[in-house]
Write a protein that holds these residues in place. Structure first.
Motif, PDB file in Angstrom:
ATOM      1  N   PRO A  34      79.329  11.865  15.035  1.00 37.68           N
ATOM      2  CA  PRO A  34      79.344  13.266  15.466  1.00 37.68           C
ATOM      3  C   PRO A  34      79.945  14.224  14.442  1.00 37.68           C
ATOM      4  O   PRO A  34      79.719  15.430  14.538  1.00 37.68           O
ATOM      5  CB  PRO A  34      80.191  13.231  16.744  1.00 37.68           C
ATOM      6  CG  PRO A  34      80.999  12.001  16.627  1.00 37.68           C
ATOM      7  CD  PRO A  34      80.169  11.019  15.889  1.00 37.68           C
ATOM      8  N   GLU A  38      79.246  17.573   9.335  1.00 38.04           N
ATOM      9  CA  GLU A  38      80.081  18.705   8.947  1.00 38.04           C
ATOM     10  C   GLU A  38      80.130  18.835   7.421  1.00 38.04           C
ATOM     11  O   GLU A  38      80.264  17.856   6.701  1.00 38.04           O
ATOM     12  CB  GLU A  38      81.498  18.530   9.498  1.00 38.04           C
ATOM     13  CG  GLU A  38      81.564  18.416  11.014  1.00 38.04           C
ATOM     14  CD  GLU A  38      81.258  19.737  11.686  1.00 38.04           C
ATOM     15  OE1 GLU A  38      81.299  20.771  11.017  1.00 38.04           O
ATOM     16  OE2 GLU A  38      80.968  19.712  12.901  1.00 38.04           O
ATOM     17  N   LYS A  80      82.011  18.564  20.052  1.00 33.23           N
ATOM     18  CA  LYS A  80      81.541  19.780  19.385  1.00 33.23           C
ATOM     19  C   LYS A  80      82.063  21.061  20.023  1.00 33.23           C
ATOM     20  O   LYS A  80      82.099  22.100  19.377  1.00 33.23           O
ATOM     21  CB  LYS A  80      80.000  19.802  19.383  1.00 33.23           C
ATOM     22  CG  LYS A  80      79.379  18.745  18.494  1.00 33.23           C
ATOM     23  CD  LYS A  80      79.752  18.938  17.032  1.00 33.23           C
ATOM     24  CE  LYS A  80      79.106  17.895  16.139  1.00 33.23           C
ATOM     25  NZ  LYS A  80      79.435  18.104  14.726  1.00 33.23           N
ATOM     26  N   THR A 263      71.185  20.251  22.955  1.00 34.29           N
ATOM     27  CA  THR A 263      72.068  20.580  21.840  1.00 34.29           C
ATOM     28  C   THR A 263      72.941  19.395  21.457  1.00 34.29           C
ATOM     29  O   THR A 263      73.192  19.147  20.264  1.00 34.29           O
ATOM     30  CB  THR A 263      72.964  21.774  22.217  1.00 34.29           C
ATOM     31  OG1 THR A 263      72.138  22.874  22.613  1.00 34.29           O
ATOM     32  CG2 THR A 263      73.824  22.193  21.033  1.00 34.29           C
ATOM     33  N   SER A 264      73.414  18.649  22.439  1.00 35.70           N
ATOM     34  CA  SER A 264      74.286  17.509  22.149  1.00 35.70           C
ATOM     35  C   SER A 264      73.552  16.420  21.381  1.00 35.70           C
ATOM     36  O   SER A 264      74.167  15.684  20.596  1.00 35.70           O
ATOM     37  CB  SER A 264      74.852  16.946  23.456  1.00 35.70           C
ATOM     38  OG  SER A 264      73.827  16.364  24.245  1.00 35.70           O
ATOM     39  N   TYR A 266      71.180  16.967  19.091  1.00 33.89           N
ATOM     40  CA  TYR A 266      71.161  17.416  17.705  1.00 33.89           C
ATOM     41  C   TYR A 266      72.538  17.244  17.055  1.00 33.89           C
ATOM     42  O   TYR A 266      72.647  16.874  15.885  1.00 33.89           O
ATOM     43  CB  TYR A 266      70.737  18.887  17.623  1.00 33.89           C
ATOM     44  CG  TYR A 266      69.297  19.131  18.007  1.00 33.89           C
ATOM     45  CD1 TYR A 266      68.271  18.364  17.470  1.00 33.89           C
ATOM     46  CD2 TYR A 266      68.951  20.121  18.917  1.00 33.89           C
ATOM     47  CE1 TYR A 266      66.960  18.573  17.825  1.00 33.89           C
ATOM     48  CE2 TYR A 266      67.631  20.341  19.284  1.00 33.89           C
ATOM     49  CZ  TYR A 266      66.640  19.568  18.724  1.00 33.89           C
ATOM     50  OH  TYR A 266      65.330  19.778  19.077  1.00 33.89           O
ATOM     51  N   ASN A 267      73.578  17.511  17.812  1.00 33.93           N
ATOM     52  CA  ASN A 267      74.940  17.453  17.273  1.00 33.93           C
ATOM     53  C   ASN A 267      75.556  16.055  17.327  1.00 33.93           C
ATOM     54  O   ASN A 267      76.677  15.871  16.853  1.00 33.93           O
ATOM     55  CB  ASN A 267      75.849  18.416  18.052  1.00 33.93           C
ATOM     56  CG  ASN A 267      75.465  19.859  17.862  1.00 33.93           C
ATOM     57  OD1 ASN A 267      74.889  20.232  16.832  1.00 33.93           O
ATOM     58  ND2 ASN A 267      75.761  20.696  18.847  1.00 33.93           N
ATOM     59  N   ARG A 268      74.855  15.123  17.943  1.00 33.58           N
ATOM     60  CA  ARG A 268      75.379  13.764  18.138  1.00 33.58           C
ATOM     61  C   ARG A 268      76.713  13.808  18.885  1.00 33.58           C
ATOM     62  O   ARG A 268      77.667  13.102  18.536  1.00 33.58           O
ATOM     63  CB  ARG A 268      75.540  13.043  16.800  1.00 33.58           C
ATOM     64  CG  ARG A 268      74.235  12.766  16.091  1.00 33.58           C
ATOM     65  CD  ARG A 268      74.434  11.949  14.845  1.00 33.58           C
ATOM     66  NE  ARG A 268      73.171  11.721  14.157  1.00 33.58           N
ATOM     67  CZ  ARG A 268      73.048  11.042  13.010  1.00 33.58           C
ATOM     68  NH1 ARG A 268      74.129  10.527  12.447  1.00 33.58           N
ATOM     69  NH2 ARG A 268      71.878  10.886  12.461  1.00 33.58           N
ATOM     70  N   ASP A 269      76.754  14.630  19.881  1.00 33.52           N
ATOM     71  CA  ASP A 269      77.945  14.730  20.724  1.00 33.52           C
ATOM     72  C   ASP A 269      77.869  13.604  21.751  1.00 33.52           C
ATOM     73  O   ASP A 269      77.376  13.780  22.865  1.00 33.52           O
ATOM     74  CB  ASP A 269      77.991  16.104  21.405  1.00 33.52           C
ATOM     75  CG  ASP A 269      79.370  16.443  21.929  1.00 33.52           C
ATOM     76  OD1 ASP A 269      80.195  15.514  22.039  1.00 33.52           O
ATOM     77  OD2 ASP A 269      79.625  17.622  22.220  1.00 33.52           O
TER      78      ASP A 269
END
Length: 310
Positions: A34, A38, A80, A263-264, A266-269
């Protein structure tokens, strides 16, 4: 009945455990994490973040810890959304998805069943042909295509409704129609075929021979038995509408739970993905159980032990 309920609850828990395990392993099988996306984050800082969230623990340890927290209905913190937990996200977002889903489900049931019944009673007449034409279109056109068409016609060309966002009832009409179209068409087709089968039964012919009014035959005898396949579909349909709202919520910029789920991904949340998956899995299992309990109300011959009287 108590034995049947205990058996269903136990089997449902096994299904949930399998879903949790498979989702957990699939997410960790994907390369990266996750926080690997960055930019300009020092390796030491990344290591501290992973230690804080215990992402550097062995996989089995993370799995056991997650199950232990899940028993307390603690889905964990979001990776995130700073300072927010998955429980907070579900609590804030699901009511929006539930409102959209409830309206869509109501439209599908309240319009689909009468349409199918009318088509069956007017078989091979213009009412039947028109209903099945729209039903075929509704089944064939994906919800996101219909959503795009609705936006183009009602929002852009005619300027009757807002194109996106969330607010009053006017913001609810287009996404609800887009979500309800497919299940409404399927329910209409299912009701029609079931009604035709029921109307051909001997007890319906006997009721007609006794001179009972058509409305009595329709509502007291035929429709009740014809609804059994429809009720079977409504359970998974409800879960499908609630989970299928992901794309619709994204298209119409609706702040529902489905939008956070997309969204999670895409963000790997991880915690949000797992939490929403488990939450919707509980809904699916619960709705299927409710459907099983409704069967005997429609047909007393159906018993909860899985047997049916002759």
């Amino acid at each position: 009945m108590a034995r049947y309920m205990l058996h269903r609850i136990f089997s449902s828990l096994l299904v949930l455990l399998a879903i949790i395990t498979i989702t957990f392993l699939l997410m960790h099988a994907i390369p990266g994490g996750p926080f690997t996306g960055e930019k300009n984050i020092p390796a030491a800082v990344l290591k501290n973040i992973e230690e804080r969230y215990r992402l550097n623990d062995p996989l089995w340890t993370q799995y056991v810890d997650y199950l232990a927290n899940l028993i307390r209905f603690d889905f964990g913190p979001s990776f995130k959304y700073a300072g927010r937990t998955v429980n907070d996200i579900i609590y804030e977002s699901f009511p929006v998805s539930l409102q959209l889903g409830a309206v869509s489900i109501s439209l599908a049931v309240l319009l689909g069943i009468p349409a199918g019944a009318i088509a069956a009673l007017r078989q091979n007449k213009w009412q039947d042909y028109v209903t099945m034409l729209f039903a075929t279109i509704g089944v064939s056109v994906p919800s996101f295509v219909l959503a795009t068409l609705l936006i183009y016609v009602l929002a852009i060309k005619l300027q009757l409704l807002p194109a996106a966002m969330w607010g009053g009832i006017e913001y609810l009409i287009m996404p609800a129609l887009a979500l309800a179209a497919h299940p409404m068409a399927f329910i209409a087709r299912l009701t029609r075929s079931s009604m035709l089968e029921v109307l051909a039964q001997d007890y319906i012919k006997t009721a007609r021979a006794k001179g009972l009014p058509q409305t009595v035959i329709m509502y007291r005898h035929a429709l009740k038995n014809a609804l059994i396949p429809v009720v079977t579909y409504i359970g998974p349909m409800t879960a499908s509408i609630l989970t299928g709202s992901f794309i619709i919520e994204t298209i119409f910029a609706i702040p529902g739970l489905g939008r956070h789920f997309v969204t999670s991904i895409y963000n790997r949340d991880y915690t949000v993905i797992l939490g929403v998956t488990v939450f919707y899995s509980i809904l699916v299992v619960g709705l299927n159980l409710i459907v099983d309990l409704i069967y005997p109300l429609l047909d007393p011959r159906i018993k909860l032990d899985g047997k049916q009287e002759g």
